[in-house]
Design a protein around this motif. Structure first.
Motif, short mmCIF file in Angstrom:
data_model
loop_
_atom_site.label_atom_id
_atom_site.label_comp_id
_atom_site.label_asym_id
_atom_site.label_seq_id
_atom_site.Cartn_x
_atom_site.Cartn_y
_atom_site.Cartn_z
N GLU A 120 19.99 -25.16 -3.01
CA GLU A 120 20.52 -24.13 -3.46
C GLU A 120 21.76 -24.36 -4.42
O GLU A 120 22.32 -23.68 -5.25
N ASN A 121 22.50 -25.76 -3.93
CA ASN A 121 23.68 -26.05 -4.91
C ASN A 121 23.56 -26.95 -5.94
O ASN A 121 24.36 -27.84 -6.69
N VAL A 122 22.10 -27.35 -6.31
CA VAL A 122 21.54 -28.47 -7.38
C VAL A 122 20.80 -27.54 -8.45
O VAL A 122 19.84 -26.89 -8.31
N LEU A 123 21.32 -28.04 -9.83
CA LEU A 123 20.64 -27.33 -10.85
C LEU A 123 19.42 -28.28 -11.07
O LEU A 123 19.65 -29.40 -11.15
N PRO A 124 18.22 -27.48 -11.17
CA PRO A 124 16.66 -28.31 -11.36
C PRO A 124 16.69 -28.69 -12.81
O PRO A 124 17.13 -27.87 -13.70
N SER A 125 16.04 -30.07 -13.07
CA SER A 125 16.13 -30.42 -14.40
C SER A 125 14.78 -29.87 -15.15
O SER A 125 14.61 -30.11 -16.27
N GLN A 126 13.96 -29.29 -14.41
CA GLN A 126 12.70 -28.73 -14.78
C GLN A 126 12.22 -27.65 -13.86
O GLN A 126 12.48 -27.35 -12.91
N ALA A 127 11.34 -26.42 -14.68
CA ALA A 127 10.86 -25.34 -13.84
C ALA A 127 9.45 -25.12 -14.54
O ALA A 127 9.42 -25.38 -15.79
N THR A 128 8.51 -25.07 -13.84
CA THR A 128 7.16 -24.84 -14.23
C THR A 128 6.39 -23.77 -13.67
O THR A 128 6.95 -23.40 -12.57
N CYS A 129 5.61 -23.29 -14.36
CA CYS A 129 4.71 -22.16 -13.69
C CYS A 129 3.40 -22.37 -14.24
O CYS A 129 3.08 -22.93 -15.25
N LEU A 130 2.13 -21.82 -13.68
CA LEU A 130 0.97 -21.75 -13.75
C LEU A 130 0.64 -20.36 -14.29
O LEU A 130 0.89 -19.36 -13.61
N VAL A 131 0.04 -20.36 -15.40
CA VAL A 131 -0.59 -18.94 -15.75
C VAL A 131 -2.09 -19.02 -16.09
O VAL A 131 -2.66 -19.75 -16.75
N ASN A 132 -2.77 -18.17 -15.14
CA ASN A 132 -4.27 -18.22 -15.25
C ASN A 132 -4.80 -17.16 -16.13
O ASN A 132 -4.21 -15.83 -16.02
N HIS A 133 -5.92 -17.48 -16.65
CA HIS A 133 -6.38 -16.27 -17.73
C HIS A 133 -8.14 -16.24 -17.51
O HIS A 133 -8.51 -17.42 -17.32
N ARG A 134 -8.55 -15.24 -17.50
CA ARG A 134 -9.93 -14.88 -17.73
C ARG A 134 -10.29 -14.05 -19.00
O ARG A 134 -9.60 -13.12 -19.34
N ILE A 135 -10.99 -14.96 -19.65
CA ILE A 135 -10.96 -14.67 -21.17
C ILE A 135 -12.27 -13.89 -21.55
O ILE A 135 -13.25 -14.07 -21.31
N MET A 136 -11.82 -12.71 -22.32
CA MET A 136 -12.97 -11.96 -22.84
C MET A 136 -13.78 -12.56 -23.88
O MET A 136 -13.37 -13.25 -24.67
N PRO A 137 -15.25 -12.35 -24.19
CA PRO A 137 -15.82 -12.84 -24.95
C PRO A 137 -15.24 -12.16 -26.22
O PRO A 137 -14.82 -10.95 -26.63
N GLY A 138 -15.26 -13.18 -27.30
CA GLY A 138 -14.57 -12.90 -28.50
C GLY A 138 -13.32 -13.51 -28.71
O GLY A 138 -12.75 -13.70 -29.59
N ASP A 139 -12.52 -13.68 -27.69
CA ASP A 139 -11.31 -14.46 -27.53
C ASP A 139 -11.87 -16.07 -27.29
O ASP A 139 -12.94 -16.42 -26.85
N SER A 140 -10.84 -17.06 -27.46
CA SER A 140 -11.02 -18.40 -27.09
C SER A 140 -9.57 -19.02 -26.55
O SER A 140 -8.47 -18.18 -26.42
N ILE A 141 -9.81 -20.29 -26.14
CA ILE A 141 -8.78 -20.90 -25.23
C ILE A 141 -7.59 -21.19 -26.33
O ILE A 141 -6.38 -20.98 -26.09
N GLU A 142 -8.22 -21.47 -27.43
CA GLU A 142 -7.27 -22.09 -28.66
C GLU A 142 -6.41 -20.70 -29.20
O GLU A 142 -5.21 -20.66 -29.41
N GLN A 143 -6.96 -19.53 -29.10
CA GLN A 143 -6.38 -18.40 -29.53
C GLN A 143 -5.35 -17.89 -28.45
O GLN A 143 -4.24 -17.54 -29.00
#
Length: 426
Positions: free
Chosen positions: A286-309
């Motif tokens: 609680e008293n230390v500033l972290p040098s990094q923060a990360t999160c994971l964002v999961n996607h379910r992709i509609m036909p017509g969209d793409s990973i790169e989009q």
């Protein structure tokens, strides 16, 4: 001519067009009364023996842990050996191949070498059956117990598509297309140090949190996939005239359908690419500033969209070069899988068999919003059908991967009849 009269004439014309379209679609998708009547007479299966064997399968906890070090390979081998013991005639008739620690392939030679092969997929691994707080199993999750016409246990319902209720009338949702899958890791860096002296520009956690907030406010646009359009049209002969007019005239009512679907999280997931922040990691003390923060964002992709989009869209939405987007997740990403021909031979066969084994059921094409193993076979054929013949209520569906997973013996008996008829037509 008065403007009012012009408006009335236009509305009458639109109404007439809609009604004619409704009658046309209703006629197109009304099934003949004798569909499924020519089903062959088959000997009665040994249903009690089937239940006993299925119960034994449930009793083997073949858990597929995400942490692979927890997997007990001996249980999977025991399951494979039990199949040989429980189904001796199958192993006399079919050729069995074992691939790696888990894969089983059975080859059943047909009578006609000129016909194309059919591949049936199933999995025998299950998710853990952990209990949390007040959520506890009424019957032990790996007991395989039969009680009051119900078979209990983890693995009894673990499927991707099933029969669902439509205003009291079951609809067989046959998965013709499948959403894609990708998980991105978003990272923010910041100056570490004592929490009493934070930088004016904020912390890594704050920077990432602001980016996540921007993502969650920027939902993906909605759209009606062709498979769902087909689904709604095939409902037309089985719903009220009002709904039939709506479903058969999507050229006019599409915005209304999208609006209604967007009001429920289940149907909303069928009309857009979804994004969900599922994991957040940052800081140790609680008293230390972290040098990094990360999160994971999961996607379910509609036909017509793409990973790169999606990746490009996120960079624009985050609008912060200090937020880095990378690949993540335990499962490999895959693009959406479009539908093969809806009126292909496979769909028609399911439709015909259901007319015999599940009278009154409406078979409709469906977009699967999960991720199934069928994606690995898309290059072999465009006739990939994701379906299991079980009639499930919303309460039943809630037990899949949850507490008190179970299935009724009546459901299993109808399902067994479905597969017997299906194989007899091949």
């Amino acid at each position: 001519m008065p403007v009012f009269l012009i408006v009335v004439i236009l509305l009458a014309g639109v109404g007439l067009v809609c009604f004619v379209r409704y009658l046309s679609v209703k006629r197109e998708f009304t099934l003949p009364d004798d569909l499924g009547k020519d089903a062959p007479d088959l000997p009665e299966p040994d249903f009690n023996g089937f239940i006993q064997r299925f119960s034994r399968m449930i009793q083997l906890p073949t858990i597929s842990w995400t942490d692979r070090s927890k997997r007990d390979l001996s249980l999977f081998r025991a399951f494979q050996e039990s199949l040989v013991e429980m189904y001796p005639e199958v192993h006399k008739t079919m050729t069995r191949e074992v691939h790696g620690d888990f894969g089983l392939i059975y080859h059943w030679k047909g009578k006609n070498d000129q016909k194309k092969p059919v591949l049936f997929l199933a999995h025998y691994d299950v998710v853990p059956a952990e209990e949390k707080g007040d959520e506890s199993w009424d019957e032990p999750p790996f007991s395989g117990r039969v009680k009051e016409g119900i078979l209990w246990g983890r693995g009894t319902l673990d499927i991707k598509c099933q029969l669902a209720f439509l205003k009291g009338r079951p609809a067989a949702l046959v998965g013709m297309a499948e959403k894609g899958f990708v998980t991105f890791k978003i990272s923010a860096s910041g100056e570490s140090g004592h929490s009493s002296m934070p930088a004016k520009e904020g912390t890594a956690i704050g920077r990432l949190a602001q980016g996540i907030a921007r993502l969650e406010k920027n939902l993906f646009p909605t759209g009606l996939d062709p498979v769902l359009s087909q689904m709604l049209k095939r409902f037309v002969p089985h719903v009220s005239t009002g709904l039939g007019l709506v479903f058969s005239n999507l050229w006019l009512t599409r915005p209304l359908i999208l609006y209604i679907f967007s009001k429920n999280k289940v149907t909303d997931s069928l009309i857009r690419t979804t994004q969900a922040v599922t994991v957040f990691r940052a800081g140790e003390q609680e008293n230390v500033l972290p040098s990094q923060a990360t999160c994971l964002v999961n996607h379910r992709i509609m036909p017509g969209d793409s990973i790169e989009q999606i990746r490009t869209r996120h960079r624009k939405t985050l609008a912060d070069p200090g937020l880095v987007i990378g690949d993540a997740g335990h499962w490999p990403p895959n693009e959406p899988i479009p539908s093969g021909p809806v009126d292909g031979s496979g769909f028609k066969l399911i439709q015909k068999v259901l007319a015999h084994t599940h009278p009154g059921v409406v078979a409709v094409p469906f977009l699967v919003n999960g991720s199934t193993d069928s994606k690995y076979y898309h290059d072999l054929t465009d006739q990939v059908l994701r379906f299991t013949p079980l009639v499930l209520t919303p309460e039943d569906v809630a037990t899949i991967h949850g507490v008190n997973e179970r299935v009724s013996l009546e459901n299993l008996e109808q399902g067994l009849a479905f597969y017997l008829q299906l194989f007899s037509h091949l």
